[in-house]
Enzyme design. Structure first.
Site, PDB file in Angstrom:
ATOM      1  N   GLN A  27      56.919  38.986  40.048  1.00  0.00           N
ATOM      2  CA  GLN A  27      56.392  37.774  40.331  1.00  0.00           C
ATOM      3  C   GLN A  27      57.221  36.537  39.609  1.00  0.00           C
ATOM      4  O   GLN A  27      57.713  36.960  38.685  1.00  0.00           O
ATOM      5  CB  GLN A  27      55.094  37.644  40.443  1.00  0.00           C
ATOM      6  CG  GLN A  27      54.232  37.996  39.063  1.00  0.00           C
ATOM      7  CD  GLN A  27      52.940  38.608  39.081  1.00  0.00           C
ATOM      8  OE1 GLN A  27      52.398  38.136  40.106  1.00  0.00           O
ATOM      9  NE2 GLN A  27      52.701  39.226  38.117  1.00  0.00           N
TER      10      GLN A  27
ATOM     11  N   ASP B 258      46.208  38.397  31.534  1.00  0.00           N
ATOM     12  CA  ASP B 258      45.855  37.140  30.684  1.00  0.00           C
ATOM     13  C   ASP B 258      45.083  37.594  29.518  1.00  0.00           C
ATOM     14  O   ASP B 258      44.996  36.808  28.565  1.00  0.00           O
ATOM     15  CB  ASP B 258      45.360  36.127  31.514  1.00  0.00           C
ATOM     16  CG  ASP B 258      44.184  36.369  32.179  1.00  0.00           C
ATOM     17  OD1 ASP B 258      43.145  36.146  31.722  1.00  0.00           O
ATOM     18  OD2 ASP B 258      44.170  36.768  33.307  1.00  0.00           O
TER      19      ASP B 258
ATOM     20  N   GLU C  80      47.395  46.792  34.106  1.00  0.00           N
ATOM     21  CA  GLU C  80      48.100  45.186  34.247  1.00  0.00           C
ATOM     22  C   GLU C  80      49.633  45.734  34.992  1.00  0.00           C
ATOM     23  O   GLU C  80      50.500  46.508  34.346  1.00  0.00           O
ATOM     24  CB  GLU C  80      48.240  44.416  33.369  1.00  0.00           C
ATOM     25  CG  GLU C  80      49.470  43.403  33.688  1.00  0.00           C
ATOM     26  CD  GLU C  80      49.201  42.465  34.881  1.00  0.00           C
ATOM     27  OE1 GLU C  80      48.123  41.844  34.848  1.00  0.00           O
ATOM     28  OE2 GLU C  80      49.883  42.452  35.765  1.00  0.00           O
TER      29      GLU C  80
ATOM     30  N   ASP D 105      40.442  41.960  38.555  1.00  0.00           N
ATOM     31  CA  ASP D 105      40.631  40.910  38.076  1.00  0.00           C
ATOM     32  C   ASP D 105      42.157  40.594  38.767  1.00  0.00           C
ATOM     33  O   ASP D 105      43.096  40.599  37.783  1.00  0.00           O
ATOM     34  CB  ASP D 105      40.472  40.822  36.975  1.00  0.00           C
ATOM     35  CG  ASP D 105      40.702  39.350  36.075  1.00  0.00           C
ATOM     36  OD1 ASP D 105      41.274  38.339  36.839  1.00  0.00           O
ATOM     37  OD2 ASP D 105      40.771  39.083  34.812  1.00  0.00           O
ATOM     38  N   SER D 106      42.287  40.399  39.822  1.00  0.00           N
ATOM     39  CA  SER D 106      43.673  40.527  40.716  1.00  0.00           C
ATOM     40  C   SER D 106      44.165  39.211  41.225  1.00  0.00           C
ATOM     41  O   SER D 106      43.442  38.194  41.141  1.00  0.00           O
ATOM     42  CB  SER D 106      43.728  41.660  41.754  1.00  0.00           C
ATOM     43  OG  SER D 106      42.727  41.129  42.813  1.00  0.00           O
TER      44      SER D 106
ATOM     45  N   ASP E  40      45.608  37.101  44.672  1.00  0.00           N
ATOM     46  CA  ASP E  40      45.228  37.289  45.910  1.00  0.00           C
ATOM     47  C   ASP E  40      45.936  38.332  46.725  1.00  0.00           C
ATOM     48  O   ASP E  40      46.884  39.033  46.261  1.00  0.00           O
ATOM     49  CB  ASP E  40      45.254  35.861  46.495  1.00  0.00           C
ATOM     50  CG  ASP E  40      44.403  34.878  46.164  1.00  0.00           C
ATOM     51  OD1 ASP E  40      43.510  35.366  45.720  1.00  0.00           O
ATOM     52  OD2 ASP E  40      44.807  33.611  46.140  1.00  0.00           O
TER      53      ASP E  40
ATOM     54  N   PRO F 143      52.043  41.874  44.870  1.00  0.00           N
ATOM     55  CA  PRO F 143      51.517  42.964  44.217  1.00  0.00           C
ATOM     56  C   PRO F 143      49.964  43.372  44.317  1.00  0.00           C
ATOM     57  O   PRO F 143      49.575  44.599  44.408  1.00  0.00           O
ATOM     58  CB  PRO F 143      51.821  43.023  42.632  1.00  0.00           C
ATOM     59  CG  PRO F 143      52.095  41.440  42.619  1.00  0.00           C
ATOM     60  CD  PRO F 143      52.370  40.992  43.848  1.00  0.00           C
TER      61      PRO F 143
HETATM   62  N1  SAM Z   1      42.085  34.720  37.511  1.00  0.00           N
HETATM   63  C1  SAM Z   1      43.175  35.031  38.295  1.00  0.00           C
HETATM   64  C2  SAM Z   1      43.113  34.555  39.732  1.00  0.00           C
HETATM   65  O1  SAM Z   1      43.864  33.694  39.972  1.00  0.00           O
HETATM   66  O2  SAM Z   1      42.847  35.206  40.727  1.00  0.00           O
HETATM   67  C3  SAM Z   1      43.447  36.478  38.094  1.00  0.00           C
HETATM   68  C4  SAM Z   1      44.128  36.805  36.857  1.00  0.00           C
HETATM   69  S1  SAM Z   1      45.039  38.026  36.599  1.00  0.00           S
HETATM   70  C5  SAM Z   1      46.639  37.106  35.657  1.00  0.00           C
HETATM   71  C6  SAM Z   1      45.918  38.692  37.817  1.00  0.00           C
HETATM   72  C7  SAM Z   1      46.790  39.967  37.575  1.00  0.00           C
HETATM   73  O3  SAM Z   1      46.636  40.920  38.482  1.00  0.00           O
HETATM   74  C8  SAM Z   1      48.174  39.349  37.419  1.00  0.00           C
HETATM   75  O4  SAM Z   1      48.789  39.400  36.086  1.00  0.00           O
HETATM   76  C9  SAM Z   1      48.989  40.504  38.199  1.00  0.00           C
HETATM   77  O5  SAM Z   1      50.226  40.789  37.743  1.00  0.00           O
HETATM   78  C10 SAM Z   1      47.831  41.425  38.423  1.00  0.00           C
HETATM   79  N2  SAM Z   1      47.993  42.492  39.742  1.00  0.00           N
HETATM   80  C11 SAM Z   1      48.295  42.245  40.726  1.00  0.00           C
HETATM   81  N3  SAM Z   1      48.508  43.256  41.409  1.00  0.00           N
HETATM   82  C12 SAM Z   1      48.088  44.174  40.779  1.00  0.00           C
HETATM   83  C13 SAM Z   1      48.308  45.627  40.957  1.00  0.00           C
HETATM   84  N4  SAM Z   1      48.478  46.095  42.103  1.00  0.00           N
HETATM   85  N5  SAM Z   1      47.957  46.374  39.725  1.00  0.00           N
HETATM   86  C14 SAM Z   1      47.604  46.001  38.668  1.00  0.00           C
HETATM   87  N6  SAM Z   1      47.659  44.497  38.394  1.00  0.00           N
HETATM   88  C15 SAM Z   1      47.987  43.663  39.324  1.00  0.00           C
END
Ligand code: SAM
Length: 280
Positions: free
Chosen positions: A31, A86, A106, A155-156, A158, A162
């Protein structure tokens, strides 16, 4: 010249914040990652154009994603976080001495590195000895895991990019298997206000209802997320987050929080009529 960051909330609605400094712009394997220092919201972490973490209001998101399940079942010892690079969810969880281990999966190591450098307010516990970091897709990680976690927090991002695989029925089924007898699953459920987000929330809730014995939705208010009105999903095998809340027990822990309290815990499950209608 004035610099502004704008996030597209819908095709016809922009949310803009005035930027003091654009600290990072980097493309990882997964990303686009940006970090801005802003006038009113402090440091913001933006993934693929969407604000993921904001220094001024992240306490709302991280307290509500963590303390609601932790207060619903005080016996939680083993936790899996999917996403959350994060570190904010980890920070809140590790305030409980009763937690024995946290696995954080993550997909994008670059998010963790970025948080360690620019977001010390959330990443402060990412080197804690109870935490184990895995850099892989959460979808694969939960495959063939049985009876391992008392709590899984998704905690993903949208359901685009990914994060897409984290909203499928197969994935929720694997999470169910990975949970212990009294296991709880929390998922990031978007905003009920805008149609596209509401549809994603309804689909996720229906899929969870076909697997878990108890599924509820709870709300919180986050100024920097689309519409400011956001939802988490609460799914469990046995625990009811309102009936099983032991407020006196949680209050006796003496954890200082800025948003969460046990009265709000109960109130968060009282939904506006339009949200009840959406879920029906
Ligand atoms: N609070 C946040 C929000 O705006 O919805 C979410 C925070 S956290 C930074 C979201 C994380 O999910 C990202 O760092 C992203 O890389 C991770 N992520 C997305 N898809 C994923 C997957 N399939 N497996 C593991 N992590 C994933």
């Amino acid at each position: 010249m004035e610099l502004w960051f704008s996030e597209k909330h819908t095709d016809h609605c922009l949310f803009s914040v005035k930027v003091k400094q654009h600290l990072l712009s980097e493309k990882s394997i997964y990303q686009q990652i940006d970090v801005f220092d802003t006038e009113d919201f402090g440091i913001i972490l933006v993934l693929d154009g969407f604000i993921n973490v904001c220094q001024k209001d992240e306490f709302i998101y991280h307290e509500m994603i963590t303390h609601v399940p932790m207060a619903s079942n005080p016996d939680i010892k083993s936790v899996l976080i999917i996403g959350g690079g994060d570190g904010g969810t980890t920070r809140e969880l590790l305030r409980y001495d009763t937690i024995e281990k946290v696995d954080l999966v993550e997909i994008d190591e670059a998010v963790v590195q970025t948080a360690l450098k620019y977001l010390p307010f959330t990443s402060c516990m990412l080197h804690h000895p109870k935490l184990k970091l895995y850099f892989e897709d959460g979808v694969n990680f939960v495959n063939e895991k049985n009876n391992l976690y008392d709590l899984i927090i998704i905690d993903s991002t949208d359901p685009i990019g990914p994060g897409e695989g984290l909203f499928t029925k197969e994935f929720y089924q694997n999470c169910y298997q990975a949970l212990t007898e009294k296991g709880i699953l929390i998922n990031q459920n978007g905003s009920p206000y805008y149609e596209r987000d509401a549809l994603a929330m309804i689909k996720a809730t229906k899929k969870m209802e076909s697997i878990f014995d108890l599924v509820k939705v709870y709300q919180y208010h986050l100024p920097t997320y689309p519409s400011g009105h956001y939802l988490f999903g609460f799914a469990s095998k046995k625990i009811d987050p309102t009936a099983h809340l032991d407020a006196d027990r949680w209050n006796s822990l003496g954890l200082a929080t800025k948003y969460y309290n046990t009265a709000l815990h109960l109130g968060a499950f009282a939904l506006p009529n339009y949200v009840i209608d959406l879920i029906k």
